[in-house]
Design an enzyme around this catalytic site. Structure first.
Site, PDB file in Angstrom:
ATOM      1  N   GLU A 108       0.716  -1.450  -0.296  1.00  0.00           N
ATOM      2  CA  GLU A 108      -0.566   0.135   0.278  1.00  0.00           C
ATOM      3  C   GLU A 108       1.049   1.170   0.047  1.00  0.00           C
ATOM      4  O   GLU A 108       2.037   1.255   0.119  1.00  0.00           O
ATOM      5  CB  GLU A 108      -0.408  -0.188   1.005  1.00  0.00           C
ATOM      6  CG  GLU A 108       0.053   0.097   2.570  1.00  0.00           C
ATOM      7  CD  GLU A 108      -0.805   0.219   3.714  1.00  0.00           C
ATOM      8  OE1 GLU A 108      -2.234   1.173   3.671  1.00  0.00           O
ATOM      9  OE2 GLU A 108      -1.826  -0.811   4.356  1.00  0.00           O
ATOM     10  N   LYS A 165       2.798   5.025   1.145  1.00  0.00           N
ATOM     11  CA  LYS A 165       2.823   5.381   1.753  1.00  0.00           C
ATOM     12  C   LYS A 165       2.738   6.834   2.142  1.00  0.00           C
ATOM     13  O   LYS A 165       3.130   7.501   1.412  1.00  0.00           O
ATOM     14  CB  LYS A 165       4.479   5.049   2.275  1.00  0.00           C
ATOM     15  CG  LYS A 165       5.363   5.612   4.143  1.00  0.00           C
ATOM     16  CD  LYS A 165       6.624   5.130   3.626  1.00  0.00           C
ATOM     17  CE  LYS A 165       6.992   5.495   4.998  1.00  0.00           C
ATOM     18  NZ  LYS A 165       6.689   6.529   5.977  1.00  0.00           N
ATOM     19  N   ASP A 181       2.008  10.610   3.376  1.00  0.00           N
ATOM     20  CA  ASP A 181       3.367  11.388   3.801  1.00  0.00           C
ATOM     21  C   ASP A 181       2.317  12.387   4.841  1.00  0.00           C
ATOM     22  O   ASP A 181       2.237  13.543   4.341  1.00  0.00           O
ATOM     23  CB  ASP A 181       3.905  12.475   2.504  1.00  0.00           C
ATOM     24  CG  ASP A 181       5.058  12.894   2.602  1.00  0.00           C
ATOM     25  OD1 ASP A 181       5.372  12.541   3.955  1.00  0.00           O
ATOM     26  OD2 ASP A 181       5.448  13.451   2.203  1.00  0.00           O
ATOM     27  N   TYR A 219      -3.433   1.997   9.004  1.00  0.00           N
ATOM     28  CA  TYR A 219      -3.009   0.325   7.985  1.00  0.00           C
ATOM     29  C   TYR A 219      -2.495  -0.866   8.771  1.00  0.00           C
ATOM     30  O   TYR A 219      -1.744  -1.248   8.875  1.00  0.00           O
ATOM     31  CB  TYR A 219      -1.401   1.182   7.671  1.00  0.00           C
ATOM     32  CG  TYR A 219      -0.609   1.817   8.208  1.00  0.00           C
ATOM     33  CD1 TYR A 219       0.058   1.516   9.661  1.00  0.00           C
ATOM     34  CD2 TYR A 219      -0.272   3.338   7.962  1.00  0.00           C
ATOM     35  CE1 TYR A 219       0.885   2.436   9.856  1.00  0.00           C
ATOM     36  CE2 TYR A 219       0.362   4.549   8.757  1.00  0.00           C
ATOM     37  CZ  TYR A 219       0.984   3.819  10.237  1.00  0.00           C
ATOM     38  OH  TYR A 219       1.966   4.599  10.866  1.00  0.00           O
ATOM     39  N   LYS A 270      11.246   3.975  -0.951  1.00  0.00           N
ATOM     40  CA  LYS A 270      11.468   5.173  -1.004  1.00  0.00           C
ATOM     41  C   LYS A 270      11.262   6.126  -2.594  1.00  0.00           C
ATOM     42  O   LYS A 270      11.950   5.369  -3.391  1.00  0.00           O
ATOM     43  CB  LYS A 270      11.521   5.895  -0.616  1.00  0.00           C
ATOM     44  CG  LYS A 270      12.100   5.683   1.301  1.00  0.00           C
ATOM     45  CD  LYS A 270      10.397   5.693   2.278  1.00  0.00           C
ATOM     46  CE  LYS A 270      10.477   7.209   2.246  1.00  0.00           C
ATOM     47  NZ  LYS A 270      11.082   7.840   3.508  1.00  0.00           N
ATOM     48  N   CYS A 315      10.122  48.692 -15.988  1.00  0.00           N
ATOM     49  CA  CYS A 315       9.821  47.557 -16.595  1.00  0.00           C
ATOM     50  C   CYS A 315      11.701  47.107 -16.745  1.00  0.00           C
ATOM     51  O   CYS A 315      11.886  47.986 -17.794  1.00  0.00           O
ATOM     52  CB  CYS A 315       9.226  47.016 -17.319  1.00  0.00           C
ATOM     53  SG  CYS A 315       9.620  46.419 -18.807  1.00  0.00           S
ATOM     54  N   CYS A 339      11.801  47.134 -21.115  1.00  0.00           N
ATOM     55  CA  CYS A 339      11.686  48.263 -21.860  1.00  0.00           C
ATOM     56  C   CYS A 339      11.863  49.333 -20.979  1.00  0.00           C
ATOM     57  O   CYS A 339      11.504  50.605 -21.668  1.00  0.00           O
ATOM     58  CB  CYS A 339      10.520  48.470 -22.662  1.00  0.00           C
ATOM     59  SG  CYS A 339       8.467  48.405 -21.267  1.00  0.00           S
ATOM     60  N   CYS A 387       4.354  45.948 -15.939  1.00  0.00           N
ATOM     61  CA  CYS A 387       4.984  46.961 -17.213  1.00  0.00           C
ATOM     62  C   CYS A 387       3.666  47.854 -17.809  1.00  0.00           C
ATOM     63  O   CYS A 387       2.674  47.064 -18.755  1.00  0.00           O
ATOM     64  CB  CYS A 387       5.639  46.360 -17.854  1.00  0.00           C
ATOM     65  SG  CYS A 387       6.285  46.777 -19.171  1.00  0.00           S
ATOM     66  N   CYS A 437       6.298  47.456 -25.786  1.00  0.00           N
ATOM     67  CA  CYS A 437       7.691  45.911 -24.758  1.00  0.00           C
ATOM     68  C   CYS A 437       7.985  44.615 -25.617  1.00  0.00           C
ATOM     69  O   CYS A 437       7.399  44.314 -25.816  1.00  0.00           O
ATOM     70  CB  CYS A 437       6.935  46.325 -23.187  1.00  0.00           C
ATOM     71  SG  CYS A 437       7.833  45.079 -21.890  1.00  0.00           S
TER      72      CYS A 437
HETATM   73  N1  5U1 Z   1       1.237   2.382   4.949  1.00  0.00           N
HETATM   74  C1  5U1 Z   1       1.931   2.049   5.568  1.00  0.00           C
HETATM   75  N2  5U1 Z   1       2.437   2.932   6.389  1.00  0.00           N
HETATM   76  N3  5U1 Z   1       2.741   2.932   7.672  1.00  0.00           N
HETATM   77  C2  5U1 Z   1       4.201   2.874   8.483  1.00  0.00           C
HETATM   78  N4  5U1 Z   1       1.992   1.246   6.335  1.00  0.00           N
HETATM   79  C3  5U1 Z   1       2.497   1.537   7.158  1.00  0.00           C
HETATM   80  N5  5U1 Z   1       2.819   0.666   8.433  1.00  0.00           N
HETATM   81  C4  5U1 Z   1       4.216   1.211   9.351  1.00  0.00           C
HETATM   82  C5  5U1 Z   1       4.665   1.914   9.789  1.00  0.00           C
HETATM   83  C6  5U1 Z   1       5.416   2.981  10.385  1.00  0.00           C
HETATM   84  O1  5U1 Z   1       4.674  -0.248  10.491  1.00  0.00           O
HETATM   85  C7  5U1 Z   1       4.637  -0.842  10.471  1.00  0.00           C
HETATM   86  C8  5U1 Z   1       5.267  -1.732  11.373  1.00  0.00           C
HETATM   87  C9  5U1 Z   1       2.970  -1.276  11.232  1.00  0.00           C
END
Ligand code: 5U1
Length: 677
Positions: A116, A118, A120, A228, A317, A411, A414, A429, A435
């Protein structure tokens, strides 16, 4: 839903609101108009106020609590919140897989992985007791985090009580709280309008929003959560595979990532990674990699942990979208409409998959807002196709000799006066077509592919033509002779002939293209098409009053004003007459009022990567034909345009039986309705 018994009505309203939330946030299937949702919520609030005994903390009305907190309390994670080992290449993944197979040492040839994206965002833990949300906490250092219960309660994709049955008595769910890209842009736009500080990226915006003592602030921020994994589990059992656990969480009302998938073997993991890397920019949220977990929990147990990371999981990553570099200088560019844009010249840096050496600084307000000086170390962000941005200055690294940036007072091209209209961010300008910079930019736009589409007239050649004084405005292009062209640098006989032939061919154009090519301020392709369809011919358009222009969908007072200014300008209309005299012509087109547009009343969605036009361009064209273009697929969607890499929206369309068109079908449709731009 009114019922004789107010307590029964309260319970029915709670169930209804919870069900709608579940449909919206977990199933991604909006099922009720906002107004109806709001009406039910108001009714619930009214009844709860009349019957205080009915109050419950897990009522959907109880998302924002009372007074702001004084401070954050600390929370100990009974099961530590781990971090993940990183991989940076397909080879790293092969090594990871090999390590696991060796460690298992039982002849297993290939492992099943749950994959899946990750996200941010910010890792958090949610604790449910008997299905009711008790506590939300940040990860902190993995052992101790901060109690942010009051803030997580405001996030509508986090259920205050779990649905259905069979959940453990104590269930700790883990996941990521994040801010979708669209919400982040809106939040920053609002902050800019108010002259407030903006957030550097969606992750910082999510972190800042969760770090609030006052939950009302968090409630106003567009945050979402995806789960997750689980931590503490007591008084119940969960399925024996990662994917099964996620499916259960979803059943209980928690959101999981719709891209989650189980694959067999490491090669399939790398395919999954490549697919998402390609689609990364089209996702609604920022991701910084892909997480792969051994799917069978029994194998996870056998594999165990190293210090603070599990052996059975890894995050591969993506290239970073932010890097530090140095601001070497600032140059000021003058655009087609005279707007003066400061451009940062940067020490080249590899970010978001490309080497970046320039970034826009937008305008003088932005320079002030960033407090940036020449010589500063800056954070540059390049997410997807978005132009690189300088998002912040690293003040700790400011050198003693850093220089303040002087915005020009005339400007830079010109030397004409510059002005800033009230309410506008840009200085412009006032030289107009005197120009050179504006001349060049106007000509580059006129010849571009989506405008007059004149092959062989690249930027360098346009610059030469203007610098040599051969062309001052777009009409001058059609007066160029072969002799004049042959005198230019690097212009051979064949290129000159080709260019003259391309100019000749471009004379036969369409009304929408011509309107767009004129480069009137804020008149993009969709507006040009709307104007052409509304008025049908040039003379009626040019004679239209502001009130008549405002009748066109997509034309507001600002655009109407720019159009009238253009039509009232003797210089601009002189250029149009000269173009017509040179032979530029187009057929009139059939007039269509908005409600008669071919796609009126239809809802379209565009997803995946398109080859011949960007998704925004596709969207503009569909809108010009009267369609509404939505961001997500629902039962009401008329058609989904799906390019390569389409994911969850395509799956959803198939599930709901919504018609799906590929890019070729879209092009045929546009062509059939005379949309060629
Ligand atoms: N999608 C996802 N992100 N993430 C971050 N899964 C997931 N699992 C993580 C972390 C830190 O840790 C597992 C060890 C549960």
């Amino acid at each position: 839903m009114p019922s004789a018994d107010p307590l029964q009505e309260i319970e029915a309203l709670r169930e209804q609101l919870d069900a709608w939330n579940y449909r919206y946030y977990v199933l991604d299937e909006p099922s009720v108009p906002d107004a109806e949702y709001d009406r039910c919520m108001q009714r619930l609030l009214q009844l709860e106020a009349q019957h205080p005994d009915s109050q419950r903390t897990d009522s959907p009305s109880q998302r924002v609590g009372g007074e702001p907190l004084q401070q954050f309390n600390q929370v100990s994670h009974e099961v530590p919140m781990l971090s993940l080992e990183n991989a940076f290449s397909a080879e790293d993944m092969q090594q990871f897989n090999r390590r696991l197979l060796d460690r298992l040492g039982d002849g297993t040839a290939s492992l099943e992985y749950a994959c899946e994206p990750k996200l941010d965002g910010i890792a958090v833990s949610l604790l449910y007791r008997d299905g009711v949300l008790q506590r939300g906490a940040t990860r902190g250092d993995g052992t101790t985090g901060e109690d942010i219960t009051h803030n997580v309660r405001t996030i509508r994709s986090i259920p205050l009580r779990l649905r259905g049955e069979g959940f453990p008595r104590l269930l700790e769910v883990r996941g990521e709280i994040y801010m979708p890209k669209a919400g982040f842009e809106q939040l920053n736009n609002r902050a800019r309008e108010r002259g407030e500080k903006t957030f550097v990226n969606p992750r910082n915006a999510a972190a800042g929003s969760l770090r609030q003592l006052d939950a009302r602030i968090t409630a106003s921020r567009p945050l979402e959560m995806c789960c997750y994994s689980v931590g503490l589990v007591e008084g119940g059992v969960l399925p024996d595979r990662q994917a099964g656990v996620l499916a259960k969480l979803r059943e209980w009302g928690l959101r999981i990532n719709p891209e989650s998938k189980v694959v067999q073997g490491v090669e399939a993991c790398n395919d999954y990674f490549d697919d998402l890397a390609e689609r990364r920019n089209s996702l609604a949220y920022d991701i910084d990699g892909i997480v792969f977990k051994v799917n069978a929990l029994a194998l996870q147990e056998r594999l165990g942990f190293v210090s603070r990371a599990p052996r059975w999981a890894i995050a591969r990553k993506f290239p970073a979208q932010e890097e530090i570099t140095r601001l070497l200088d600032v140059e000021f560019q003058v655009g087609r409409t005279g707007a003066i844009t400061p451009v940062a010249r940067l020490e080249p840096v590899f970010v978001g998959g490309v080497t970046v050496s320039n970034a826009t600084l937008h305008n003088s307000d932005e320079i002030e807002r960033l407090g940036i000086r020449i010589g500063d170390s800056v954070i540059v962000r390049r997410a997807g196709d978005v132009i690189p941005q300088v998002v912040s200055v690293v003040l700790e690294k400011r050198p003693d000799n850093a220089r303040t940036i002087q915005f020009p007072t005339r400007c830079p091209v010109c030397q004409s006066a510059i002005e800033r209209e009230e309410g506008e961010a840009a200085w412009r300008c006032m030289g107009g077509l005197v120009c050179g910079a504006q001349q060049k930019a106007a000509i580059k736009h006129f010849v571009s592919r989506r405008a007059m589409d004149i092959d062989g007239l690249g930027d360098k050649l346009v610059e030469q033509l203007v610098d040599e004084g051969l062309v001052q405005n777009v009409a001058g292009l059609y007066a160029l002779s072969k002799e004049q062209l042959l005198n230019l640098d690097r212009m051979g006989e064949k290129s000159a002939d080709n260019l003259l032939a391309a100019l000749e061919a471009s004379k036969q154009t369409t009304l929408p293209r011509f309107i767009f090519a004129l480069g009137i301020r804020e008149v993009g392709e969709a507006t040009a098409l709307g104007l052409a369809r509304h008025f049908g011919n040039w003379s009626e358009l040019a004679a239209a009053t502001e009130a008549q222009l405002l009748q066109v969908d997509d034309v507001g007072p600002v655009v109407a004003d720019h159009l009238r200014q253009f039509f009232d300008s003797e210089a601009s209309m002189g250029v149009v007459r000269a173009l017509q005299a040179a032979g530029v012509n187009w057929p009139d087109i059939e007039r269509l009022p908005q409600q008669d547009l071919p796609l009126a009343g239809q809802i379209w969605v565009v997803t995946g990567k398109l080859e011949s036009l960007t998704r925004d361009e596709a969207k503009a064209r569909l809108q010009a034909l009267g369609a509404k273009v939505a961001g997500s697929v629902s039962a009401k969607t008329t058609c989904l345009v799906a390019g390569p890499g389409a994911g969850s929206k395509l799956a959803k369309a198939n599930e709901l039986g919504v018609e799906v068109a590929d890019e070729q079908a879209l092009q045929s449709l546009l062509a059939a309705h005379g949309v060629d731009i």
